[in-house]
Design a protein around this motif. Structure first.
Motif, mmCIF file in Angstrom:
data_model
loop_
_atom_site.group_PDB
_atom_site.id
_atom_site.type_symbol
_atom_site.label_atom_id
_atom_site.label_comp_id
_atom_site.label_asym_id
_atom_site.label_seq_id
_atom_site.Cartn_x
_atom_site.Cartn_y
_atom_site.Cartn_z
ATOM 1 N N ALA A 134 0.824 -1.202 0.000
ATOM 2 C CA ALA A 134 0.000 0.000 0.000
ATOM 3 C C ALA A 134 0.865 1.261 0.000
ATOM 4 O O ALA A 134 0.575 2.233 -0.707
ATOM 5 C CB ALA A 134 -0.926 -0.007 1.204
ATOM 6 N N LEU A 135 1.927 1.256 0.768
ATOM 7 C CA LEU A 135 2.817 2.411 0.829
ATOM 8 C C LEU A 135 3.587 2.587 -0.478
ATOM 9 O O LEU A 135 3.769 3.713 -0.957
ATOM 10 C CB LEU A 135 3.784 2.267 1.999
ATOM 11 C CG LEU A 135 3.159 2.477 3.376
ATOM 12 C CD1 LEU A 135 4.080 1.959 4.477
ATOM 13 C CD2 LEU A 135 2.845 3.956 3.604
ATOM 14 N N MET A 136 4.038 1.488 -1.048
ATOM 15 C CA MET A 136 4.726 1.582 -2.331
ATOM 16 C C MET A 136 3.806 2.160 -3.392
ATOM 17 O O MET A 136 4.231 2.965 -4.224
ATOM 18 C CB MET A 136 5.236 0.202 -2.761
ATOM 19 C CG MET A 136 6.413 -0.306 -1.939
ATOM 20 S SD MET A 136 6.985 -1.918 -2.505
ATOM 21 C CE MET A 136 7.646 -1.497 -4.133
ATOM 22 N N ARG A 137 2.544 1.765 -3.356
ATOM 23 C CA ARG A 137 1.589 2.289 -4.325
ATOM 24 C C ARG A 137 1.472 3.816 -4.182
ATOM 25 O O ARG A 137 1.410 4.545 -5.180
ATOM 26 C CB ARG A 137 0.231 1.627 -4.128
ATOM 27 C CG ARG A 137 -0.832 2.102 -5.101
ATOM 28 C CD ARG A 137 -2.120 1.315 -4.895
ATOM 29 N NE ARG A 137 -1.904 -0.088 -5.224
ATOM 30 C CZ ARG A 137 -1.937 -0.580 -6.454
ATOM 31 N NH1 ARG A 137 -2.173 0.227 -7.474
ATOM 32 N NH2 ARG A 137 -1.742 -1.864 -6.672
ATOM 33 N N ALA A 138 1.434 4.310 -2.952
ATOM 34 C CA ALA A 138 1.347 5.757 -2.739
ATOM 35 C C ALA A 138 2.561 6.468 -3.322
ATOM 36 O O ALA A 138 2.443 7.529 -3.940
ATOM 37 C CB ALA A 138 1.219 6.053 -1.246
ATOM 38 N N VAL A 139 3.741 5.875 -3.124
ATOM 39 C CA VAL A 139 4.974 6.458 -3.670
ATOM 40 C C VAL A 139 4.943 6.417 -5.196
ATOM 41 O O VAL A 139 5.264 7.402 -5.875
ATOM 42 C CB VAL A 139 6.209 5.708 -3.131
ATOM 43 C CG1 VAL A 139 7.484 6.224 -3.792
ATOM 44 C CG2 VAL A 139 6.301 5.861 -1.615
ATOM 45 N N ILE A 140 4.560 5.274 -5.743
ATOM 46 C CA ILE A 140 4.549 5.090 -7.204
ATOM 47 C C ILE A 140 3.570 6.059 -7.866
ATOM 48 O O ILE A 140 3.871 6.643 -8.908
ATOM 49 C CB ILE A 140 4.196 3.628 -7.556
ATOM 50 C CG1 ILE A 140 5.316 2.694 -7.116
ATOM 51 C CG2 ILE A 140 3.934 3.480 -9.050
ATOM 52 C CD1 ILE A 140 4.914 1.227 -7.086
ATOM 53 N N GLU A 141 2.411 6.230 -7.269
ATOM 54 C CA GLU A 141 1.427 7.140 -7.855
ATOM 55 C C GLU A 141 1.977 8.562 -7.937
ATOM 56 O O GLU A 141 1.733 9.286 -8.909
ATOM 57 C CB GLU A 141 0.133 7.101 -7.042
ATOM 58 C CG GLU A 141 -0.648 5.802 -7.227
ATOM 59 C CD GLU A 141 -1.851 5.699 -6.326
ATOM 60 O OE1 GLU A 141 -1.964 6.525 -5.377
ATOM 61 O OE2 GLU A 141 -2.681 4.786 -6.539
ATOM 62 N N HIS A 176 6.492 -7.777 -8.339
ATOM 63 C CA HIS A 176 5.823 -8.255 -9.554
ATOM 64 C C HIS A 176 4.319 -7.986 -9.471
ATOM 65 O O HIS A 176 3.693 -7.578 -10.465
ATOM 66 C CB HIS A 176 6.065 -9.754 -9.751
ATOM 67 C CG HIS A 176 7.353 -10.092 -10.437
ATOM 68 N ND1 HIS A 176 7.714 -9.580 -11.661
ATOM 69 C CD2 HIS A 176 8.378 -10.919 -10.058
ATOM 70 C CE1 HIS A 176 8.892 -10.065 -12.024
ATOM 71 N NE2 HIS A 176 9.318 -10.865 -11.070
ATOM 72 N N SER A 177 3.736 -8.218 -8.307
ATOM 73 C CA SER A 177 2.289 -8.044 -8.154
ATOM 74 C C SER A 177 1.869 -6.584 -8.325
ATOM 75 O O SER A 177 0.722 -6.296 -8.672
ATOM 76 C CB SER A 177 1.824 -8.566 -6.787
ATOM 77 O OG SER A 177 2.220 -7.688 -5.744
ATOM 78 N N LEU A 178 2.802 -5.663 -8.094
ATOM 79 C CA LEU A 178 2.518 -4.240 -8.258
ATOM 80 C C LEU A 178 2.677 -3.787 -9.708
ATOM 81 O O LEU A 178 2.232 -2.694 -10.065
ATOM 82 C CB LEU A 178 3.431 -3.413 -7.358
ATOM 83 C CG LEU A 178 3.114 -3.439 -5.861
ATOM 84 C CD1 LEU A 178 4.259 -2.835 -5.066
ATOM 85 C CD2 LEU A 178 1.814 -2.696 -5.573
#
Length: 236
Positions: free
Chosen positions: A177-184, A209-211
């Motif tokens: 979830a945190l990586m997604r926030a950074v990636i966005e 991979h799942s991200l």
């Protein structure tokens, strides 16, 4: 032509965003002390490699990340060597429904960020590393449980890094979830997200991979020191 991510440290230290944080001379640069220990030379000539050895080491070490095997700079020894998997985001996977409260981390969170990184060892992290980019965290009753952020920034790219969770908070989906926030945030700037993982960290690579990340290339990581702590380089 060499891809910028084949030499991610040099590409970052000479980029528009992070050149102001680069210190050095003689064809070699490192991140300013307090921000990190990553270093690189302009090229792999004997003069360039030797220039790395002349860089200051107030932390007692330097770290290099290169696609190719490179000579050990004269006067330095290998404290640690490892193969990394460099991964690049192809397309961010759809988010899973999770009830996780994510918040931006600020300068006020710096002591807690350093403490969490010191405990969990996601990679070299020092008292100013959090200033390399945006960081997000998950807290419970004011206590920082997990975080993720940005590190190296070659032109057009941003590295996702500092991903870690307190042992008491693992298995809750915080890292993804945190990586997604950074990636966005990275994607919103029109950049490509990338990251590094130890090549044998099967669990982490499966998460990446799942991200939506895919492995781009193996990378050679070395921790170098002038001290007497070196244990030698595996396979050397």
């Amino acid at each position: 032509m060499t891809h910028p991510l084949d030499r991610p440290v040099w590409s970052a230290l000479t980029s528009e965003r992070q050149a102001p944080l680069a210190v050095g001379a003689g064809g070699a640069l490192r991140l300013a002390p307090g921000y990190g220990v990553f270093a690189a030379s302009m090229d792999q000539s004997p003069q360039g490699v030797a220039a790395i050895a002349a860089l200051d080491q107030p932390e007692g070490m330097l770290a290099t990340v290169e696609a190719d095997h490179t000579p050990v700079p004269p006067g330095l020894t290998v404290l640690k060597a490892a193969v990394l998997s460099q991964m690049v985001l192809v397309e961010l996977a759809p988010a899973k429904a999770r009830d996780i409260a994510i918040e931006p981390l600020t300068e006020a969170d710096a002591p807690a960020m350093l403490a969490l990184a010191t405990l969990t060892e996601p990679g070299p992290f020092f008292d100013r590393t959090h200033r390399l980019g945006d960081f997000f965290g998950v807290k419970q009753d004011g206590r920082l449980l997990a975080m993720a952020g940005e590190r190296l920034k070659p032109d057009g790219f941003t590295e996702v890094s500092g991903v870690c969770a307190h042992p008491d908070a693992r298995g809750r989906g915080y890292a993804g979830a945190l990586m997604r926030a950074v990636i966005e945030r990275i994607l919103a700037r029109g950049e490509t997200a990338f990251l590094h993982s130890y090549a044998d960290n099967v669990g982490a690579i499966a998460l990446y991979h799942s991200l939506g990340f895919t492995i781009r290339a193996p990378m050679q990581m070395r921790m170098l020191t002038r001290g007497d702590l070196a244990q030698g380089e595996p396979g050397a």
